[in-house]
Design a protein around this motif. Structure first.
Motif, PDB file in Angstrom:
ATOM      1  N   LEU A  21      -5.479   6.055   1.796  1.00 56.48           N
ATOM      2  CA  LEU A  21      -5.582   4.770   1.176  1.00 56.48           C
ATOM      3  C   LEU A  21      -4.893   3.684   1.876  1.00 56.48           C
ATOM      4  O   LEU A  21      -5.111   2.747   1.846  1.00 56.48           O
ATOM      5  N   VAL A  22      -3.529   4.192   2.301  1.00 55.53           N
ATOM      6  CA  VAL A  22      -2.596   3.102   2.893  1.00 55.53           C
ATOM      7  C   VAL A  22      -3.374   2.595   4.180  1.00 55.53           C
ATOM      8  O   VAL A  22      -3.559   1.603   4.410  1.00 55.53           O
ATOM      9  N   LEU A  64       2.065   1.566  -3.615  1.00 61.87           N
ATOM     10  CA  LEU A  64       0.835   1.989  -4.418  1.00 61.87           C
ATOM     11  C   LEU A  64       0.357   3.486  -4.198  1.00 61.87           C
ATOM     12  O   LEU A  64       0.108   4.179  -5.200  1.00 61.87           O
ATOM     13  N   PHE A  65       0.284   3.858  -2.837  1.00 64.79           N
ATOM     14  CA  PHE A  65      -0.400   5.179  -2.690  1.00 64.79           C
ATOM     15  C   PHE A  65       0.780   6.010  -1.888  1.00 64.79           C
ATOM     16  O   PHE A  65       0.498   6.460  -0.642  1.00 64.79           O
ATOM     17  N   ARG A  86      -0.855   9.174  -0.193  1.00 68.60           N
ATOM     18  CA  ARG A  86      -2.244   9.281   0.009  1.00 68.60           C
ATOM     19  C   ARG A  86      -2.167   8.349   1.379  1.00 68.60           C
ATOM     20  O   ARG A  86      -2.631   7.127   1.164  1.00 68.60           O
ATOM     21  N   ALA A 114       0.797  -1.154   0.180  1.00 63.23           N
ATOM     22  CA  ALA A 114      -0.044   0.112   0.028  1.00 63.23           C
ATOM     23  C   ALA A 114       1.144   1.362  -0.094  1.00 63.23           C
ATOM     24  O   ALA A 114       0.370   2.242  -0.769  1.00 63.23           O
TER      25      ALA A 114
END
Length: 214
Positions: A122-123, A115-116, A119, A112
């Motif tokens: 979102l994590v 990927l983010f 953000r 995560a």
């Protein structure tokens, strides 16, 4: 934004999110301790195969037939731990669930964050969903392979992403190691091997023959 946080704040945020996942897991497993872990039909097959494996009889199911419909990694691990420690198989399965639950949460957080990167919300939600959704709670309550399967498949995705960023031999090797273990854990893990092959084919520089040889 996570990427704009100071390094120390970023580290504490990641530690806090991981500890939250462990707290959720701890609550789940603390409630299971008085009643014990559940055993469904698949779980009974795995436990009997693990018992027979530890006894030197091979992977035999509870009806003494070879366990051919289930991959061997999970009962092999349980059987080896039982042989080494002589601890009851249900107890081993319980604590193995705890360990793989924590490992899955850790790998989910690692993915995560990559990927983010900017953000944090979102994590946070990615790790929370990996720990507290209905399917995760249900899996935590029974003898089964779900957490081990996730723990093996998620690092393959991680190293696939790393290989796409910069193809190196260690990343290639880890990608296929986790892919091979995924197949030994779930037969549908062959999709992880297929994904690894496509990543190498598409992102390795050079001629087609060199890509195939790699």
């Amino acid at each position: 934004m996570l990427s704009s946080m100071p390094n120390r704040t970023k580290q504490w945020f990641q530690i806090g999110v991981f500890l939250l996942a462990l707290l959720i897991g701890g609550i789940i497993y603390a409630n299971l301790i008085p009643i014990g872990i559940g055993v469904a039909t698949d779980g009974a097959t795995y436990l009997m195969a693990a018992h027979n494996f530890a006894s030197g009889l091979g992977f035999l199911s509870y009806n003494n037939e070879p366990m051919t419909w289930w991959p061997p990694l999970y009962p092999a691990v349980l059987g080896a731990l039982h042989w080494l420690t002589r601890i009851d198989l249900l107890t081993i399965a319980f604590w193995f669930n705890v360990a793989t639950f924590a490992a899955t949460a850790a790998v989910t957080q690692l993915l995560a964050v990559r990927l983010f990167p900017g953000r944090p919300a979102l994590v946070f939600w990615a790790v929370l969903m990996s720990a507290g959704t209905h399917v995760m709670v249900a899996s935590a309550q029974n003898v089964g392979t779900d957490f081990l399967a996730a723990f093996l498949a998620l690092p393959a995705l991680y190293f696939a992403g790393r290989y796409i960023q910069k193809p190196t031999f260690p990343r290639w090797a880890w990608l296929f190691v986790f892919g091979a273990l995924s197949v030994l854990q779930r037969y549908n893990g062959v999709t992880v091997i297929a994904m690894a092959g496509l990543v190498v084919l598409l992102y390795t520089s050079g001629s087609l023959w060199r890509k195939i040889a790699s």
